[in-house]
Scaffold this motif. Structure first.
Motif, PDB file in Angstrom:
ATOM      1  N   ASP A  20      -3.294   3.428 -15.558  1.00 45.83           N
ATOM      2  CA  ASP A  20      -3.828   2.550 -14.498  1.00 45.83           C
ATOM      3  C   ASP A  20      -4.656   3.363 -13.519  1.00 45.83           C
ATOM      4  OD1 ASP A  20      -2.487   0.416 -15.549  1.00 45.83           O
ATOM      5  OD2 ASP A  20      -1.003   0.240 -13.916  1.00 45.83           O
ATOM      6  N   ARG A  21      -5.769   2.783 -13.097  1.00 42.22           N
ATOM      7  CA  ARG A  21      -6.555   3.453 -12.069  1.00 42.22           C
ATOM      8  C   ARG A  21      -5.979   3.170 -10.683  1.00 42.22           C
ATOM      9  NH1 ARG A  21     -11.491   5.414 -13.509  1.00 42.22           N
ATOM     10  NH2 ARG A  21     -11.960   5.055 -15.684  1.00 42.22           N
ATOM     11  N   ILE A  22      -6.167   4.118  -9.779  1.00 39.26           N
ATOM     12  CA  ILE A  22      -5.781   3.906  -8.379  1.00 39.26           C
ATOM     13  C   ILE A  22      -6.964   4.269  -7.462  1.00 39.26           C
ATOM     14  CG2 ILE A  22      -3.317   4.352  -8.761  1.00 39.26           C
ATOM     15  CD1 ILE A  22      -3.766   7.175  -7.541  1.00 39.26           C
ATOM     16  N   ASN A  23      -6.996   3.634  -6.298  1.00 38.81           N
ATOM     17  CA  ASN A  23      -7.921   4.069  -5.242  1.00 38.81           C
ATOM     18  C   ASN A  23      -7.217   5.116  -4.394  1.00 38.81           C
ATOM     19  OD1 ASN A  23      -9.944   2.153  -5.852  1.00 38.81           O
ATOM     20  ND2 ASN A  23      -8.940   0.610  -4.569  1.00 38.81           N
ATOM     21  N   VAL A  24      -8.003   6.002  -3.823  1.00 38.63           N
ATOM     22  CA  VAL A  24      -7.460   6.958  -2.859  1.00 38.63           C
ATOM     23  C   VAL A  24      -8.270   6.846  -1.569  1.00 38.63           C
ATOM     24  CG1 VAL A  24      -7.168   9.405  -2.337  1.00 38.63           C
ATOM     25  CG2 VAL A  24      -6.578   8.561  -4.599  1.00 38.63           C
ATOM     26  N   PRO A  74      -4.364  -0.770  -7.152  1.00 40.71           N
ATOM     27  CA  PRO A  74      -3.312  -0.075  -6.391  1.00 40.71           C
ATOM     28  C   PRO A  74      -3.910   1.097  -5.617  1.00 40.71           C
ATOM     29  CG  PRO A  74      -2.615  -0.396  -8.674  1.00 40.71           C
ATOM     30  CD  PRO A  74      -4.039  -0.861  -8.588  1.00 40.71           C
ATOM     31  N   THR A  75      -3.446   1.287  -4.391  1.00 34.68           N
ATOM     32  CA  THR A  75      -4.134   2.233  -3.510  1.00 34.68           C
ATOM     33  C   THR A  75      -3.171   3.184  -2.825  1.00 34.68           C
ATOM     34  OG1 THR A  75      -5.975   0.719  -3.138  1.00 34.68           O
ATOM     35  CG2 THR A  75      -5.574   2.355  -1.425  1.00 34.68           C
ATOM     36  N   VAL A  76      -3.559   4.447  -2.802  1.00 35.86           N
ATOM     37  CA  VAL A  76      -2.811   5.484  -2.107  1.00 35.86           C
ATOM     38  C   VAL A  76      -3.623   5.928  -0.893  1.00 35.86           C
ATOM     39  CG1 VAL A  76      -1.993   7.869  -2.230  1.00 35.86           C
ATOM     40  CG2 VAL A  76      -1.617   6.314  -4.173  1.00 35.86           C
ATOM     41  N   ILE A  77      -3.001   5.878   0.283  1.00 35.35           N
ATOM     42  CA  ILE A  77      -3.657   6.371   1.493  1.00 35.35           C
ATOM     43  C   ILE A  77      -3.045   7.722   1.857  1.00 35.35           C
ATOM     44  CG2 ILE A  77      -4.049   5.956   3.967  1.00 35.35           C
ATOM     45  CD1 ILE A  77      -4.035   2.991   3.434  1.00 35.35           C
ATOM     46  N   LEU A  93      -8.781   7.643 -11.441  1.00 42.55           N
ATOM     47  CA  LEU A  93      -9.126   7.204 -10.089  1.00 42.55           C
ATOM     48  C   LEU A  93     -10.229   6.165 -10.156  1.00 42.55           C
ATOM     49  CD1 LEU A  93      -9.151  10.536  -8.029  1.00 42.55           C
ATOM     50  CD2 LEU A  93      -7.282   8.904  -8.375  1.00 42.55           C
ATOM     51  N   ASN A  94     -10.127   5.172  -9.291  1.00 42.87           N
ATOM     52  CA  ASN A  94     -11.188   4.182  -9.150  1.00 42.87           C
ATOM     53  C   ASN A  94     -12.089   4.645  -8.018  1.00 42.87           C
ATOM     54  OD1 ASN A  94     -12.533   1.664  -9.568  1.00 42.87           O
ATOM     55  ND2 ASN A  94     -11.381   0.798  -7.854  1.00 42.87           N
ATOM     56  N   LYS A  95     -11.930   4.106  -6.803  1.00 44.46           N
ATOM     57  CA  LYS A  95     -12.800   4.533  -5.704  1.00 44.46           C
ATOM     58  C   LYS A  95     -12.115   5.576  -4.822  1.00 44.46           C
ATOM     59  CE  LYS A  95     -16.726   2.242  -5.765  1.00 44.46           C
ATOM     60  NZ  LYS A  95     -18.052   2.823  -5.769  1.00 44.46           N
ATOM     61  N   LEU A  96     -12.903   6.498  -4.337  1.00 39.96           N
ATOM     62  CA  LEU A  96     -12.465   7.411  -3.286  1.00 39.96           C
ATOM     63  C   LEU A  96     -13.060   6.861  -2.000  1.00 39.96           C
ATOM     64  CD1 LEU A  96     -13.294  10.719  -5.148  1.00 39.96           C
ATOM     65  CD2 LEU A  96     -11.050   9.744  -4.731  1.00 39.96           C
ATOM     66  N   THR A 115       0.854  -1.195   0.000  1.00 38.43           N
ATOM     67  CA  THR A 115       0.000   0.000   0.000  1.00 38.43           C
ATOM     68  C   THR A 115       0.890   1.245   0.000  1.00 38.43           C
ATOM     69  OG1 THR A 115      -1.554  -1.240   1.352  1.00 38.43           O
ATOM     70  CG2 THR A 115      -1.930   1.119   1.165  1.00 38.43           C
ATOM     71  N   HIS A 116       0.461   2.250  -0.779  1.00 37.94           N
ATOM     72  CA  HIS A 116       1.262   3.476  -0.884  1.00 37.94           C
ATOM     73  C   HIS A 116       0.742   4.541   0.077  1.00 37.94           C
ATOM     74  CE1 HIS A 116       2.755   1.483  -4.439  1.00 37.94           C
ATOM     75  NE2 HIS A 116       1.530   1.435  -4.943  1.00 37.94           N
ATOM     76  N   MET A 117       1.664   5.129   0.840  1.00 37.78           N
ATOM     77  CA  MET A 117       1.285   6.177   1.786  1.00 37.78           C
ATOM     78  C   MET A 117       1.767   7.523   1.234  1.00 37.78           C
ATOM     79  SD  MET A 117      -0.065   4.140   4.025  1.00 37.78           S
ATOM     80  CE  MET A 117      -0.419   5.145   5.454  1.00 37.78           C
ATOM     81  N   LEU A 118       0.832   8.425   1.010  1.00 36.76           N
ATOM     82  CA  LEU A 118       1.180   9.773   0.546  1.00 36.76           C
ATOM     83  C   LEU A 118       1.381  10.628   1.791  1.00 36.76           C
ATOM     84  CD1 LEU A 118       1.388  12.098  -1.518  1.00 36.76           C
ATOM     85  CD2 LEU A 118      -1.120  12.122  -1.622  1.00 36.76           C
ATOM     86  N   GLU A 119       2.651  10.826   2.156  1.00 34.64           N
ATOM     87  CA  GLU A 119       2.965  11.498   3.427  1.00 34.64           C
ATOM     88  C   GLU A 119       2.945  13.017   3.248  1.00 34.64           C
ATOM     89  OE1 GLU A 119       5.613   8.016   5.603  1.00 34.64           O
ATOM     90  OE2 GLU A 119       6.612   9.854   4.942  1.00 34.64           O
TER      91      GLU A 119
END
Ligand SMILES: *Cc1c(COP(=O)(O)O)cnc(C)c1O
Length: 499
Positions: free
Chosen positions: A263-267, A424-427, A290-293, A103-107
């Protein structure tokens, strides 16, 4: 020359203002929020080009399409001042860190006050100064802020000693962490004031909104060549900078080879006032795949219920939680989303907001709810689950997160288990763990005490994560602001401070 972009009000779509008007005014006269009349959008190739840009350049790239009454030079100066490398740890404002589980963390917390609010509040004073110069060259902007903890400090730090501005911050006396309180009460600067409210964040926010629309106090200000403006996320100048980091994260993932272009990503966003996640929604409408928010709440789960059922109902107990910046029952920016999803129907928005202020609740129509659910998923977690998540992620992956980010991590785990969605997901990681040292320390099995700096020391010893210098330095700073008042006294306090 770019095509002009104007802003309209969510409660009166016939209102048309420029970017500098929207930013200097903060909120529309009839109480609506400013939204762009149209959105720019970017191609795959343009998004790919962002890989080679610095964060400031990515910001300038997006801003030019929204601030069409600013010159390129003005935008350049604003982003260079806001995102100067020396203001951010390692010179990188919004790094993406991939955890062991992928999982990707957007700090977003490497700035001056250690919370994601810096991403917008380092830029807003620049945007506001330019906007005022265009609209009201002789006027001093009085920035009123209601804060659940992080906005207050970030706004104080952004506006301190900025010419032609005064800033006054109201915070709930028992609703912020010890470190947040100390950050605010020790604030330097000769144009700043800080005041505690006996009440919660919603009381502070309601009080501020009332003062904004009070014509008596506005006239009094005008008499002194002053006008109100807002640093809360009701101000477009707060939201706009937040759109940038979603593009930035995508560009960084591309550059690192973690995704293919397109590629789509979730956020996933730990949510309070709905500003941060709304910025992600805008990014999606501007071409970001973007896929799901995924909207993550704490025990104040009014948004989870809304996204699940279509009924927004603030008639419920208010919980003071370990993630205080999300202790909110009235999420102001949802109004903007509803305006867009209802096809720009100011009538619908007025009807819903009237019901909200009169009965505390409203229900959107089935078509709007379908649109909400097509883009958003939601969930919540309580304090015990938050602590469990911090402890487990630290043990298993060596990654330390703060209480707000942990809510998002847990809600995403639940979402993934429930749906099997392995996009793939960015938190969005929204605060440095040291801002909430007591709860984070307890969550990883440490013993806490009354002294917040001792808790910081113990957390450092246990986690090995470096203590940000700006938090360590607070121990030596003198407390300047000790006033505390009832919410009903806010107006008088504003008047007395300005005279
Ligand atoms: C403000 C804040 C949030 C909530 O963000 P919104 O834009 O209000 O939804 C989440 N986490 C932290 C640490 C914050 O400071």
């Amino acid at each position: 020359m770019n095509r002009e972009l104007y802003y309209q009000s969510t409660r009166d779509a016939s209102v048309r203002v420029t970017a500098s008007q929207a930013i200097s005014q903060g909120i529309s006269d009839e109480g609506g929020l400013f939204v762009p009349c149209r959105l720019p959008s970017y191609t795959k190739e343009e998004i790919a080009q962002m890989q080679q840009m610095s964060y400031a350049n990515r910001a300038a790239f997006v801003l030019k399409d929204f601030l069409t009454d600013f010159t390129q030079e003005e935008i350049r100066a604003c982003v260079d001042a806001a995102y100067a490398p020396e203001k951010f740890e390692n010179g990188v404002p919004a790094p993406v860190v991939t955890r062991k589980n992928g999982t990707h963390m957007l700090e977003l917390w490497h700035g001056p006050t250690c919370a994601f609010k810096d991403m917008a509040l380092q830029l807003l004073p620049q945007l506001l100064t330019v906007s005022l110069r265009k609209q009201h060259p002789e006027t001093t902007a009085v920035i009123l802020v209601a804060t659940s903890g992080d906005t207050g400090k970030a706004a104080l730090e952004g506006f301190k000693d900025v010419d032609h501005t005064r800033i006054l911050v109201f915070y709930p006396q028992d609703g912020v962490s010890p470190m947040q309180k100390r950050q605010m009460t020790t604030q330097a600067g000769n144009n700043v004031d800080v005041c505690a409210i006996h009440g919660n964040f919603d009381d502070a926010q309601t009080g501020v909104k009332k003062i904004f629309t009070d014509s008596e106090i506005r006239d009094e200000l005008a008499h002194h060549d002053m006008m109100f403006s807002s640093a809360n996320s009701i101000n477009w100048g707060r939201l706009l900078p937040q759109i940038v980091y979603y593009f930035s994260a995508y560009a960084d993932l591309l550059a690192a080879g973690k995704i293919e272009n397109g590629d789509r990503i979730n956020v996933v966003v730990p949510t309070g006032n709905f500003g941060n996640i709304l910025a992600a929604y805008y990014a999606g409408r501007m071409g970001l795949p973007l896929n799901k928010l995924i909207c993550a709440s704490n025990a104040n789960n009014v948004l989870t219920d809304f996204i699940t059922t279509g009924t927004y109902d603030r008639n419920r107990d208010f919980h003071t939680t370990v993630s205080p910046s999300m202790d909110i029952l009235v999420s102001s920016n949802l109004e903007r989303l509803l305006f867009h999803l209802s096809g720009g129907s100011d009538l619908s928005v007025r009807t819903w907001m009237k019901a909200l202020s009169e009965t505390g609740a409203y229900t959107v129509d089935p078509a709007t709810l379908r649109d909400v659910q097509a883009r958003f998923a939601a969930g919540f977690c309580d304090d015990a689950e938050t602590a469990e998540t911090i402890g487990r992620i630290f043990r298993e992956e060596g990654y330390l997160c703060d209480t707000h980010t942990a809510v998002a991590v847990k809600v995403y785990e639940d979402y993934r288990a429930r749906t099997g969605d392995d996009t793939p997901t960015v938190i969005a990681s929204t605060a440095n763990p040291y801002k909430f040292a007591d709860h984070v320390l307890a969550a990883i099995g440490g013993e806490t005490c009354e002294d917040e700096f001792e808790n910081v020391r113990r957390l450092n010893e246990r986690s090995g994560l470096a203590v940000p210098q700006q938090l360590a330095d607070l121990a030596e700073r003198t407390v300047r602001f000790t006033r505390s008042i009832d919410a009903g006294q806010m107006k008088d306090t504003v008047l007395s401070l300005l005279s």
